[in-house]
Structure formats: structure tokens, C-alpha cells
Write a protein that holds these residues in place. Structure first.
Motif, PDB file in Angstrom:
ATOM      1  N   PHE A 227       0.338  -6.144   1.005  1.00  0.00           N
ATOM      2  CA  PHE A 227      -1.004  -6.609   0.686  1.00  0.00           C
ATOM      3  C   PHE A 227      -1.309  -7.909   1.422  1.00  0.00           C
ATOM      4  CE2 PHE A 227      -1.403  -4.626  -3.836  1.00  0.00           C
ATOM      5  CZ  PHE A 227      -1.493  -3.378  -3.256  1.00  0.00           C
TER       6      PHE A 227
ATOM      7  N   HIS B 257      -5.751  -1.538  -7.210  1.00  0.00           N
ATOM      8  CA  HIS B 257      -6.459  -2.039  -6.029  1.00  0.00           C
ATOM      9  C   HIS B 257      -7.874  -2.547  -6.298  1.00  0.00           C
ATOM     10  CE1 HIS B 257      -3.116  -0.333  -3.871  1.00  0.00           C
ATOM     11  NE2 HIS B 257      -3.437   0.894  -4.229  1.00  0.00           N
TER      12      HIS B 257
ATOM     13  N   TRP C 207       0.832  -1.189   0.000  1.00  0.00           N
ATOM     14  CA  TRP C 207       0.000   0.000   0.000  1.00  0.00           C
ATOM     15  C   TRP C 207       0.872   1.246   0.000  1.00  0.00           C
ATOM     16  CZ3 TRP C 207      -5.171   0.236  -0.691  1.00  0.00           C
ATOM     17  CH2 TRP C 207      -5.882  -0.945  -0.563  1.00  0.00           C
TER      18      TRP C 207
ATOM     19  N   GLU D 286      -5.730  -9.451  -1.478  1.00  0.00           N
ATOM     20  CA  GLU D 286      -5.591  -8.145  -2.110  1.00  0.00           C
ATOM     21  C   GLU D 286      -4.613  -8.163  -3.284  1.00  0.00           C
ATOM     22  OE1 GLU D 286      -6.411  -5.216   1.738  1.00  0.00           O
ATOM     23  OE2 GLU D 286      -4.367  -5.921   1.339  1.00  0.00           O
TER      24      GLU D 286
END
Length: 374
Positions: free
Chosen positions: A144, A154, A138, A148
Motif C-alpha cells: 500500500f 480498501h 494488494w 492507502e
């Protein structure tokens, strides 16, 4: 009373016939044939002018209403395939992110559009692509979670294994001035299907040989949006979806070190597909790098947003509208076939019949193209 009405109707019909006959006799032979052709009939002793005029009128009224109905359905069907605004911003967002991403190892602004030589191509593939497709952290440096990963920006799921596909040409003898014949004589021409090189090259993992595959084996269609048309075959490598950023970078670094592209290379395609669950749209992305005979690498791109599959009621409604549209197209084709059978060879002596035949062929081709995309 009913007898009188029947007599009036008969007199009226007879009057129309006499008027039509008189008008027909005043026409030239060419005008008579044109009238029968417009009605979809072949001139003959058993076909009256009154019948031809009546049939022409009824056919045209029906065609006008059917065509208006077709236009409405076609427009609604086209607009219901996807939300135009969503599709536009979806494509624009991804396009801006991947094409305008700055090369990380340069001190000036350099992006996809600035690729011009082989080293630029490999700089882009080894630095920008792994960061874009396989991002793992991130903005605050937090890694992540497993669920994710495999998302671009994203929210856009990577649903197709990214594919790198190369097309190559054979070396050939080239005419050179006599004073240069001692130092050169061979060259690498521009791409053509007849001169395509299909000799196996280095692949991945290290030490593996990569064989040429046809368009049928790769299930890839030809591409005509570059400087030259390119076939769907070539030397293809698929990058697994489960790869990490480091693994993807190792993949591209190995290809660069092993000189995967050389003087034989004429085009490299990089394809992948995304899916956004909010708007239900797939996004097909194709990056093309054309290795031109005079040393330049020319980058170009293609982005296509589309809706595939049936996931909600709107999709089923769109499918039904498509079915009705294709049914109307089939009705037009059947109607023209009936005219062809009735008129014989004289059918092809009229320009508009050629135009309608070409229009029907285009409709069928567009349907086939849509099925290929889906």
C-alpha cells in the motif's frame, strides 16, 4: 338583519346548552367525571358540561391533525437519517469479512463463530484481527501507499483507535462437598458489578501496569446484549491507528504471552469504528467474548451503521425535521402538564394518562440515547 342573526345564534347556543344539561343529568357520577377528565378539566360548579364537550371536541380535532403531522414528520425524519439499503449492505459486507474470515493456521474451516475456548480467542485476535484491520498489500502483492493505509476492504476508513477492554471478577469461597474440601474451596463466579475485580494487571508496552478505569473515564456505556449485563468500566488498551500489521500482531502476541486473560476474566470487548465516504455512514463494530464460569468462551457481535455530523444539505434537512419532531413531543408533554395542573390528583386515576406519561418518558429516553450515540 344582523340583530336577527345574533338572536338566532344565541337561541342556538341556548338550545345546545339545554340539550347538554339534560344529557349531563342522565349520566352517572362516574360518567360525569370521565367526561370532565377526557376534556382535561376538573369537575366543579363553575365548569359546565357544554364547555367540557366543546373543549373535548376542539382538543381532539387538534390532536388528530397534530398526530398525523407528527407521524409523517417522524417517518420522513427516520428514513432520511440514512439510506436503509446502503446501511444494510455496508453492515453485511463488513460483518461477513470479519466474522467469516478463516483462521489462517488451521487446515479446516474455522471462523469467529467457532471460538469456544481461550486458545481460540487468542488465535482469532493474533491472526485474523491484524490481517483485517491492518492489511498492507494488494491482491497482487504490491504494498500500500501511505495514503492507502488504515482502510478496511480498501474503502472504509478506520477512524477510531481499536480498543480492547476486559472485565474481571474477584475470587470467592464456594461451597463444596466435604470430600472435596481438601482440594478445592475457591472459585470464580459469573460477572456482577458487586464482585468486579479492579486490581491492576499487565498492560502494554511490555512492563507497563494497566489500571482499572471507570465508565466515565473511558466514556463507555453499559452493555446489555450479552448473556449478562456488563458495565462500561474495565481494563482498556487502545491500539494506535498508525500501527502496522506487524506491530498489531506484536501487541496481541505480548498480551497472550503475558497471560492477559485468566480465570478472573469474564468478558473482553473489542471495539472499532469505520467511515465510508461514499454513503457518509459510520459503522460501529463491537466484538464480545464472554468467558463463562464453566470454561466456554461465547462470541457475539454488534454492528451499528449511523450518520453523524453535518456534511450536506440532506443532513441539515434531517436536523430540521428532528427539531420539529422534538417540538411536537414537547407540545404533547406541555399539554399533559396543563391537564395535570387543572385536574390535580384525579389526573392519575385514569389509565390513559398513565400511558401518555410513560410514552413521554420513553420519548425523552430515546432522545438521550440518540445523543449518546452521536
Amino acid at each position: 338583519m344582523s340583530g336577527q342573526q345574533s338572536g338566532d345564534a344565541a337561541n342556538k347556543a341556548a338550545g345546545k346548552k339545554e340539550v347538554a344539561t339534560a344529557a349531563f343529568e342522565k349520566m352517572s357520577k362516574r360518567q360525569q367525571l370521565a367526561l370532565f377528565a377526557a376534556a382535561g378539566l376538573k369537575a366543579g360548579p363553575n365548569v359546565s358540561l357544554a364547555y367540557a364537550i366543546d373543549k373535548f371536541r376542539r382538543d381532539k380535532i387538534r390532536e388528530v391533525f397534530l398526530y398525523a403531522f407528527f407521524l409523517v414528520l417522524f417517518t420522513v425524519s427516520a428514513l432520511s437519517q440514512r439510506d436503509v439499503t446502503d446501511a444494510h449492505y455496508y453492515m453485511a459486507t463488513v460483518k461477513d469479512a470479519i466474522l467469516n474470515e478463516n483462521f489462517p493456521d488451521v487446515t479446516w474451516y474455522k471462523n469467529f463463530h467457532d471460538v469456544s475456548v481461550s486458545s481460540d480467542f487468542w488465535d482469532y485476535m493474533t491472526s485474523v484481527i491484524p490481517k483485517f484491520l491492518y492489511n498492507e498489500v494488494w491482491y497482487n502483492g504490491q504494498p500500500f501507499l501511505p495514503e492507502e493505509k488504515n482502510y478496511v476492504l480498501h474503502v472504509n476508513r478506520l477512524v477510531q483507535a481499536p480498543r480492547l477492554r476486559q472485565l474481571r471478577v474477584n475470587k470467592q469461597d464456594c461451597p463444596v462437598p466435604p470430600r472435596l474440601q481438601g482440594v478445592m474451596g475457591e472459585c470464580y463466579p459469573k460477572f456482577s458489578a458487586s464482585g468486579e475485580n479492579k486490581t491492576s494487571i499487565n498492560g502494554w508496552p511490555p512492563g507497563k501496569i494497566l489500571a482499572y478505569k471507570t465508565s466515565e473515564q473511558l466514556r463507555t456505556s453499559s452493555y446489555r446484549n450479552g448473556l449478562l449485563p456488563y458495565g462500561g468500566g474495565g481494563f482498556a488498551l487502545d491500539i494506535p491507528l498508525y500501527y502496522t500489521k506487524e506491530q498489531a500482531k506484536e501487541f496481541f502476541d505480548h498480551l497472550r504471552t503475558s497471560k492477559w486473560t485468566d480465570l478472573h476474566t469474564r468478558a473482553v470487548f473489542f471495539d472499532f469504528a469505520l467511515y465510508n465516504p461514499v454513503n457518509g455512514l459510520y459503522l460501529s463494530v463491537r466484538l464480545l467474548f464472554e468467558f463463562l464460569p464453566y470454561g466456554q468462551v461465547r462470541p457475539s457481535s454488534q454492528f451499528r451503521a449511523m450518520r453523524m455530523g453535518l456534511s450536506n444539505m440532506n443532513d441539515y434537512a434531517s436536523l430540521m425535521l428532528d427539531g420539529v419532531v422534538y417540538l411536537l413531543v414537547a407540545m404533547y408533554i406541555v399539554g399533559d402538564i396543563r391537564k395535570l395542573l387543572a385536574m390535580g390528583r384525579s389526573y392519575w386515576t385514569h389509565f390513559w394518562h398513565w400511558f401518555k406519561a410513560k410514552h413521554a418518558a420513553v420519548e425523552v429516553e430515546l432522545k438521550q440515547k440518540k445523543e449518546e450515540l452521536e
